[in-house]
Structures are given as C-alpha cells and as structure tokens.
Design an enzyme around this catalytic site. Structure first.
Site, PDB file in Angstrom:
ATOM      1  CG  HIS A  23      -1.666  -1.089   1.249  1.00  0.00           C
ATOM      2  ND1 HIS A  23      -2.051  -1.790   2.590  1.00  0.00           N
ATOM      3  CD2 HIS A  23      -2.620  -1.763   0.555  1.00  0.00           C
ATOM      4  CE1 HIS A  23      -2.693  -2.869   2.420  1.00  0.00           C
ATOM      5  NE2 HIS A  23      -3.218  -2.975   0.970  1.00  0.00           N
ATOM      6  CE  LYS A 304      -1.184  -8.290  -4.542  1.00  0.00           C
ATOM      7  NZ  LYS A 304      -2.508  -8.186  -4.698  1.00  0.00           N
TER       8      LYS A 304
HETATM    9  N1  MSP Z   1      -9.960  -0.772  -2.993  1.00  0.00           N
HETATM   10  C1  MSP Z   1      -9.293  -1.142  -3.885  1.00  0.00           C
HETATM   11  C2  MSP Z   1      -8.979  -0.037  -5.034  1.00  0.00           C
HETATM   12  C3  MSP Z   1     -10.010   0.779  -5.418  1.00  0.00           C
HETATM   13  S1  MSP Z   1      -9.303   1.962  -6.373  1.00  0.00           S
HETATM   14  C4  MSP Z   1     -10.784   2.856  -6.820  1.00  0.00           C
HETATM   15  C5  MSP Z   1      -8.097  -2.133  -3.608  1.00  0.00           C
HETATM   16  N2  MSP Z   1      -7.764  -2.110  -2.571  1.00  0.00           N
HETATM   17  S2  MSP Z   1      -6.379  -2.786  -1.855  1.00  0.00           S
HETATM   18  O1  MSP Z   1      -6.051  -2.287  -0.585  1.00  0.00           O
HETATM   19  O2  MSP Z   1      -6.637  -4.296  -2.217  1.00  0.00           O
HETATM   20  O3  MSP Z   1      -5.177  -2.611  -2.770  1.00  0.00           O
HETATM   21  C6  MSP Z   1      -4.819  -1.241  -3.006  1.00  0.00           C
HETATM   22  C7  MSP Z   1      -3.439  -1.149  -3.800  1.00  0.00           C
HETATM   23  O4  MSP Z   1      -2.295  -1.767  -3.210  1.00  0.00           O
HETATM   24  C8  MSP Z   1      -3.617  -1.880  -5.355  1.00  0.00           C
HETATM   25  O5  MSP Z   1      -3.313  -1.271  -6.447  1.00  0.00           O
HETATM   26  C9  MSP Z   1      -2.755  -3.047  -5.320  1.00  0.00           C
HETATM   27  O6  MSP Z   1      -2.103  -3.427  -6.472  1.00  0.00           O
HETATM   28  C10 MSP Z   1      -1.611  -2.672  -4.243  1.00  0.00           C
HETATM   29  N3  MSP Z   1      -0.987  -3.709  -3.725  1.00  0.00           N
HETATM   30  C11 MSP Z   1      -1.152  -4.522  -2.751  1.00  0.00           C
HETATM   31  N4  MSP Z   1      -0.282  -5.342  -2.268  1.00  0.00           N
HETATM   32  C12 MSP Z   1       0.684  -5.096  -3.134  1.00  0.00           C
HETATM   33  C13 MSP Z   1       1.999  -5.618  -3.563  1.00  0.00           C
HETATM   34  N5  MSP Z   1       2.625  -6.779  -3.100  1.00  0.00           N
HETATM   35  N6  MSP Z   1       2.672  -4.893  -4.394  1.00  0.00           N
HETATM   36  C14 MSP Z   1       2.628  -3.646  -4.955  1.00  0.00           C
HETATM   37  N7  MSP Z   1       1.203  -3.237  -4.794  1.00  0.00           N
HETATM   38  C15 MSP Z   1       0.278  -4.027  -4.334  1.00  0.00           C
HETATM   39  O7  MSP Z   1      -7.736  -2.870  -4.663  1.00  0.00           O
END
Ligand code: MSP
Length: 676
Positions: A23, A304
């Site tokens: 995040h 991931k």
């Molecule tokens: N709530 C949705 C996004 C809505 S945008 C209108 C969501 N949330 S999330 O919390 O699951 O993920 C948010 C972001 O964090 C995503 O872009 C996701 O790709 C990123 N990441 C989560 N784990 C990650 C990694 N290990 N590496 C890079 N980014 C990653 O999806």
C-alpha cells in the site's frame, strides 16, 4: 493546449487489512511525483484514501466483533499512522463513507440512469468477495475457486442493476487508439486492448444482499457495487457533483484543456480502471484522466506480498530500522516501476550502503570536509563560463533524469543522477585536491576542483530531492545553502549563478553505513519473518486479466518427493492461526453441491459451530460423525451456497487429485484444546 497542473491519485485502500508495504508503494510514488512537479512550479494535487464499503469490510468488522463504523475508523487511523512516518504528505484523504462522496456518487448514478445506461435485471453467477468481482466460470464447475485468492467463489442470484458496459466496447477501443498514453505501460495497454476486443458484457452494479454500501437512488433495497462507488472517488474528492467544485475545475481535464491527471494503480486492478472507469465517465460525458498507469507487484520469495499470503513486509519493522528516505529511494531505485520486483531487507541494506552511504553521502562529506579544511568553510564559486567534463555530465544527467522521471521510469532517472555522482567522484580522485592543497601555486586549481564538486553536488541534490526529501534538505543545509532544494526548479538553476552559501561548519554523514549482520539479527529477534533472499518461483504472478499466467503454473511434484515449502514464516505469523481440537456432532450433504458437507462441530464453546467442508466426495456423513478433528477456529466466517461456515477443518491433500484425509489425534484430547 494543456494547462500546467498535475493531479495524482493512488488506489483507495480496503479497510479490511493492516497497511503494508504494497500500500505504501504507490503512495510513496505519488508523493515523490507531487514533490517533483511542485519543485518545477507546477500546481499539483495528491489524493489518497480508503475504500470502506462492501461485504468484506462488513465481514472484517464482524470477525473482530466491532461495529462496522468503529472498525473503519480504526483502520483508517492505522493507515494514516503508518504512512505519516514515511514522509507521505497527501493533500486529501478521501473516505468513501464521507457523506459528500456518497451524495456525489448518487448523482453520478442518476446521470447514468437518466442517460439510459442503467437497467434492472437479475444476476446469477459466481462472485469473489475479495476481488469484489463477478467471475466467468464454466457453468459445469461445482464449487469454483477464485484464481487470485484461491478461495471458494460465492454463488449469487439476485435482482441487480446493470450498467450497459457492452455499449462502450467500440468507444473504448477508439479511445485507446487515439490516446496511447491512456493506459500505460504498453504491455498493460496491450492486455487491456485484447480484453476489450474480446467483447464486454454488461456490468452488474448493485447488490441487494450487501447492506454496507451506498443506497441506489430511488431503490434503497440495493446498494451500489463497491467499484462503482470506489472509482468515483477520483472526481468526488475534487468536488465533482457538489457546489464546491473548484478543485475539479482546476485539476480535472476538460474538453478544451488536456490536464495531467494520473491514476497510479496496481496491475491487479487495471481492468476496473482502464475499462469500467472510462466507460462510466464516457457515459456521464465527463472527460477521461490523462493516464492510468499500472505498476507491478512487490514480491517476496516470488509471490505477491499481501494479506492473503501473510508475507508482507511490516511497515513497523521497516520504520524501526530504516530512515523514511532510504525506504523511498530503495523502492524507486530497486524495482523498475511497471514491473514486479523482489524486495528484501538485505537488498535494502545493500542499496543504502552502496548508493547512499558510499555514493551520495560520501561525495557530500568529502567535498564539504575539504572546503572546510582548505577554505575555512567558504565554498569557492564555480566559474559560469567554464565547461568541464563534470558540468557536461551533470547537464546530461539532468536531461535524462527529467525525461525518465516524467515517463515514470524512476529507477533509470536515479541511475542517471548517479552517473553524475560517479563522474564527480572520478573528477575528485583524478585531481587529488588533497595534494593540490599542499602546493600554494596550485590554489587556483584547488579552487576549481572544489568549486566544481560543490556546484555539481548542488545540482544533483536538486534532482534527487523528490526521492530523498529529508536527506537532501539536510545535505543542502550542511552546504550552507538556505531553504530547501525542493523549492528550487532544477531547470532554472544555472551553473555558478545565484549561489548564496553561508559558511560550512557542521558536517555529519547523511547516510550512516548500515551493519547488515546486526540489523538482520535484530529483525529476526523481533520474531517477524525476515524477507530474505529466497529462491524465486514465479507462482503467484498475475496478469491484468486477473488469472495466473499459464506459463507460471507450477509443475506437479513427483509422487515420492513432497514439493518444497513455499515460504518460511516466523512464529508471529504462526501464532495468529488458532487451531483447536473438536468433535463432529452432525453431518449432512449440502443439496446441489457435490463436494460440500455441512458439519456441526463441538469446539468446547458455549454453542456448537457450523462448518462447511469440501470433503463430501471422499467422506460420507456417517464417516465423520463422532470423529475428532482439528479446526482453524479464527477464520473469518464466509458463506458457501448461502450457508455460513465458521472455521475450517485440517486435512492432508493426498495424491494427484488432492484427496482430503482428515487430521486427527491418536490420544484422547478435550474439545477446544489449542494446538501449538
Ligand atoms: N480498494 C481497491 C482499490 C480501489 S481504487 C478505486 C483495492 N484495494 S487494496 O487495498 O486491495 O489494494 C490497493 C492497492 O495496493 C492496489 O493497487 C494493489 O495493487 C496494491 N498492492 C497490494 N499489494 C501489493 C504488492 N504486494 N505490491 C504492490 N502493490 C500492491 O484494490
């Protein structure tokens, strides 16, 4: 013509998990870009926030036994508290539970409805509540699994409003064609093109079974699909749909003004941003943002990092051992933005030591120390008419840096800056100022060498400041320069001009060298599994259509040898799983589900629990009634075939077809006994 503004957004984060480095990654990038553009005098705005509606949030709150409003407030605070020490300075934190956002999303819905883009029908299909997405599943498959989360999909059959996404297939394809910058990088653009070319189905955009969401205008029995709600944040945060829309007018592109509005998203959520979102905007006749840029995943041991795998780097550990600037620099330099990248503590320490301590930090200390020793701390002025190799290299680094940074190639941009550092180092070593200082006749040469090194350092700091905001400010101060490098536009800084420096007196290393062995031992002692350099397997990498790439499918292991352990975890991770002994009291087959047994089990609690287990093809109800089993007792409840399952049984997976064999005890164990 484009007006010079810059608007950058991160995805808004689900509040069902603790913040982790995945995040922080896009958020640090957005922060760095904002600093970069502001430094160049461009009016910029940086938005981040939280995605707070949906069944999963409701369930996460229920699993913790707290009110959902209390739950979301607490997690939002956790996110903010985790981001602040990383030096992240956003302009706005949007929350989708903000009434202003809710009202604006309802307005967007009404506009789409009035324009005929929404209709009511009935949805029947498979849904992943982790992706918040319906999945295309072969209807013959019973109990399908989400390919991303590897959890059972839920069968939904309910009335739903639909968005006529299919009508936007051609307009989207035309748009991608005319605006190649809209989806980036190119590899992702091609994936989106092929997905959309394959045909688009209308999109179900409301749910009757989810209560925790924004009510559909005129039909409050329905709540809006979370992605409809969430994607809209990018405009509602700017005041679109309200009376306070100055920011929207200032930062969002218009039909006449092509403004730079950039959505940074992970590649796992590209489809929503590159297909659904532009279609919603087209339907409402709102111009599209300039670019949706999909970055890659931060990996650990080839997988991931994230909540589902529980393998994410802990922001608390990072914060305790590393300065915020070095974390930011490491992520920008180590991982090519747009690609997946392995992240380890060891690599972080190596980067700090080589690039920062031995590179930039050492250049600053040696230059400033010599100026202090040989010129009483007063930096000699560089000659603005002299064009030596260092100056030429700095110009080249600057040009390259600007282009690469604007193209979001941060790693290459920083590499270009470091080519400048290397050139100054070579120049110093070649000219040996420590020898010149011993010969009074060489004072002019000595002045030239140190003036050049000092001026080069000043220009280099201007370049790296967005990536190292605190450290560059600190070195700037030690150079006797006033203010902050982030307030000086590197493109307006002229060699040897307008340099007003006070005396250099206090010099301290900006990047102390890190002791790898000591830090690694400390991290291990904190009982958090260290992110060590493990053999990389490609399992877990995804493409943007959400499926695991076929070429990465793991090969079945030969009969005799068990496959290697996928990943090592620390004791802290293990103790989170509550395993308890239990006895099966009742068991029956679930109608129309070949694999499922519904069990009632005694875990020594006040009430027995219901658990659904996918073992019906191998165990009949009679086989299991009265059996002692082992249950994962603290798994969040989930629904399968409309029935709630409160826990999971442990079973070995045997043979090629993964036949389940229930785990049990050979001695008498009371129900509820914890396994450790
Ligand atoms: N709530 C949705 C996004 C809505 S945008 C209108 C969501 N949330 S999330 O919390 O699951 O993920 C948010 C972001 O964090 C995503 O872009 C996701 O790709 C990123 N990441 C989560 N784990 C990650 C990694 N290990 N590496 C890079 N980014 C990653 O999806």
């Amino acid at each position: 013509m484009g007006e010079k503004t810059f608007y950058v957004t991160t995805p808004i984060f689900y509040v069902n998990a603790k913040p982790h480095i995945g995040h922080a990654y896009p958020t640090l990038v957005a922060d760095t870009l904002t600093r970069f553009y502001r430094q160049r005098g461009i009016d910029s705005y940086f938005l981040t926030g939280t995605d707070e509606h949906g069944i999963n949030i409701e369930r996460a709150a229920a699993a913790r036994g707290v009110e959902v409003t209390k739950h979301v407030d607490e997690i939002v605070d956790e996110f903010k508290t985790a981001f602040a020490p990383l030096g992240i300075e956003y302009d706005q934190w949007i929350r989708t539970t903000d009434p202003r956002h809710e009202a604006a999303v309802q307005k967007l819905w009404r506009i789409l409805d009035e324009r005929g883009h929404i209709y009511k029908s009935r949805y029947e299909g498979w849904y992943c509540s982790n992706c918040n997405e319906f999945k295309d599943v072969d209807e013959k498959t019973t109990d399908p699994i989400c390919p991303i989360h590897e959890r059972p999909l839920e069968r939904l059959a309910e009335d739903s409003y639909f968005f006529r996404l299919s009508a936007f297939q051609q307009p989207l394809l035309d748009y991608y064609q005319q605006h190649p910058e809209f989806v980036q990088p190119d590899v992702r653009r091609n994936e989106v093109l092929s997905f959309v070319s394959g045909g688009l189905k209308d999109l179900s955009i409301s749910r009757v079974s989810v209560k925790w969401g924004i009510p559909v205008p005129g039909d409050p029995a329905h709540t809006m699909y979370v992605w409809f709600d969430a994607l809209s944040n990018y405009i509602t945060a700017l005041g679109w749909g309200s009376t306070e829309h100055e920011k929207f007018d200032r930062y969002w592109p218009t039909k006449e003004i092509a403004r730079n509005a950039l959505h940074l998203v992970g590649k796992d959520i590209l489809r929503m941003h590159a297909v659904y979102w532009p279609a919603f905007l087209m339907a409402a006749d709102i111009p599209l943002p300039r670019t949706v840029y999909a970055h890659g995943m931060l990996l650990r041991g080839g997988q991931k990092m994230g909540k589902s795998l529980g393998n994410a780097i802990d922001l608390g550990v990072l914060k305790r051992h590393f300065a915020p600037d070095v974390i930011r620099y490491f992520l920008l330099r180590e991982v090519a933005f747009g690609q997946d990248g392995e992240v380890t503590y060891e690599a972080l320490i190596d980067r700090v030591n080589s690039d920062l301590a031995d590179g930039l930090g050492n250049l600053a200390s040696r230059t400033l120390t010599m100026i202090r020793n040989y010129f009483d701390g007063i930096a000699p002025s560089a000659d603005k008419n002299r064009h030596g190799p260092v100056r030429r290299q700095i110009e080249e680094s600057k040009n390259k840096f600007e282009g690469e940074f604007e193209a979001l190639n941060f790693s290459r941009a920083l590499e270009a800056a470091w080519a400048g550092i290397a050139e100054v180092d070579r120049f110093i070593t070649h000219n040996q100022p420590w020898k010149l200082a011993k010969e009074p006749s060489k004072t002019d040469d000595l002045m030239y060498v140190l003036a050049t090194a000092y001026e080069a350092l000043r220009h280099l700091l201007l370049l790296v400041a967005p990536a190292l905001p605190a450290a560059s400010r600190e070195i700037w101060k030690q150079m006797g320069l006033a203010g902050d490098p982030l307030t000086v536009d590197p493109n307006k800084a002229v060699w040897g001009e307008n340099v007003e420096a006070s005396k250099i007196d206090r010099i301290s290393p900006a990047f102390p060298k890190l002791d790898k062995v000591k830090i690694m031992a400390e991290i291990e002692n904190e009982n958090v599994a260290p992110v060590s350099e493990q053999p990389t397997s490609k399992v877990g990498q995804q493409n943007t259509t959400g499926e695991r790439a076929a070429e990465h499918a793991s090969t079945p292991a030969p009969e005799a040898a068990a496959p290697p352990v996928a990943q090592v975890i620390g004791i802290d991770d293990f103790v989170k799983v509550e395993l308890r002994a239990a006895t099966v009291l009742e068991a029956e087959k679930v109608p129309k589900a070949d694999k499922l047994l519904r069990l009632v089990v005694d875990l020594g609690e006040a009430q027995p629990r219901q658990i659904l287990a996918g073992i019906a093809e191998h165990y009949s109800p009679e086989d299991v009634i009265g059996r002692k089993i082992i249950v994962v007792a603290n798994l969040a409840p989930r629904k399968l075939r409309g029935l709630e399952s409160n826990g999971m049984l442990l079973a070995a997976s045997v043979g090629e077809d993964g036949r389940p064999v229930l785990a049990t005890f050979t001695e008498d164990v009371p129900n509820g006994a914890r396994l450790k």
